[in-house]
Write a protein that holds these residues in place. Sequence first.
Motif, PDB file in Angstrom:
ATOM      1  N   ASP A  88     -18.271  -4.281   0.722  1.00 13.15           N
ATOM      2  CA  ASP A  88     -17.643  -3.299  -0.172  1.00 13.15           C
ATOM      3  C   ASP A  88     -16.127  -3.329   0.056  1.00 13.15           C
ATOM      4  N   HIS A  89     -15.485  -4.370  -0.455  1.00 12.28           N
ATOM      5  CA  HIS A  89     -14.057  -4.547  -0.168  1.00 12.28           C
ATOM      6  C   HIS A  89     -13.200  -3.398  -0.685  1.00 12.28           C
ATOM      7  N   LEU A  90     -13.566  -2.869  -1.847  1.00 16.71           N
ATOM      8  CA  LEU A  90     -12.744  -1.779  -2.387  1.00 16.71           C
ATOM      9  C   LEU A  90     -12.797  -0.548  -1.480  1.00 16.71           C
ATOM     10  N   GLU A  93     -10.279  -1.160   1.132  1.00 11.44           N
ATOM     11  CA  GLU A  93      -8.947  -0.842   0.606  1.00 11.44           C
ATOM     12  C   GLU A  93      -8.737   0.673   0.564  1.00 11.44           C
ATOM     13  N   ALA A  94      -9.769   1.398   0.144  1.00 12.37           N
ATOM     14  CA  ALA A  94      -9.655   2.859   0.038  1.00 12.37           C
ATOM     15  C   ALA A  94      -9.357   3.488   1.401  1.00 12.37           C
ATOM     16  N   ARG A  97      -5.710   2.424   2.639  1.00 11.47           N
ATOM     17  CA  ARG A  97      -4.629   3.157   1.957  1.00 11.47           C
ATOM     18  C   ARG A  97      -4.692   4.643   2.285  1.00 11.47           C
ATOM     19  N   LEU A 105      -8.042   8.652  -1.706  1.00  5.68           N
ATOM     20  CA  LEU A 105      -8.836   7.472  -2.057  1.00  5.68           C
ATOM     21  C   LEU A 105     -10.153   7.419  -1.285  1.00  5.68           C
TER      22      LEU A 105
END
Lengths: 157, 197
Positions: A88-90, A93-94, A97, A105
């Motif tokens: 779950d790459h996003l 990122e969440a 960040r 996020l």
Amino acid sequence: MTPEALHRTHLTALVTGEVDTAARLRHQFQAKDHGIAAEHLRAAVAVVLEYRFGPGAGLGAGLIDYNRLGEFMTELRQAGRGTVPPPDHLAVEAVTRALYGEPHLAEPLSEQRRSQAHYSALAHELARHPWLKANPEHLVHYARKRMTTWILGRPED
Amino acid sequence: MDYTESTALFRAHAAARLTGDTTEAARLAAQISDEQRMSHLLFTLTLFTQFVVEELGYEPDPTDLAALTKRLHDKHFRPDRPFEALRAEAMIRAVTAESVLLTEIPHTEQAAYMWAVIDDLADPKLTEADLDELFDLVEEAREDLLGRALDSPELNSPKREPAAPVQTAPVQTEPVQTEPAQGDPDPATPAEEGTDA
């Protein structure tokens, strides 16, 4: 084992990559321990990401450098290629960040997805820093200090 | 429903959404069949790309995107409604510089995230003429997008789908089909070719 020792040992196992040991330790968890362990992990990720994205992770740092974030995500995608189920790459990122000025996020992510994303980030960065992995007490120490600051709103005296 | 009819339905649905006619939009959405879902998703993707490129350019500034994402989060996220604003942002990046992201957002959620962005970017006072112009651009861009963003030439020409049933008949028969095959400009042509064999 005292609760404090339990969490220290659990985080140590996550840092060294002994996932079976970590899973066994979680059997001793009471309901509230899962949240506490998740915070330990988040603190360790904050400490380790500072090597890459600069100081202040989770402590009021400004927005991340998006070019460096892009490099990080590209590395993760290359490392995770062919993994089933796909990582779950996003979510990674969440949570990354989120430590740099965009806490909202991570808000929609369940605790499990969040922790998984934190673990992916931690494992990836530790693969680049063998010394940190071989000397887990260093990272565990700074992670616990980071948590204290989060809880007290200031560093420990 | 053939390609032209499908496109007309998609246009009408999008027009209703863009002008805030939620009742009409819901009525038209109900007419979009399961078989048309993927085609509709691609239509929406093209429409979405049009808004993104128009408002944010081909290389949106990450800081601007972060602000848009925060705005969408504040607008849509509720504890009982797990709106992931980063997925909306990722849709924008997917149609500009990071097409890989299109593979990381569940298809079932893509349209909703695209509409959340469109609602934020679109001028609420679009006239019928604006909409016609917009949709014409969308149709022009549809093939281009398929080729460029998805990098998949096989998907590139939905208009040139072969009329399979006619081609399988080697002997000369009257073309019985009254409905043209999907998007085929001239259904009689393949049958005439068959007579030469």
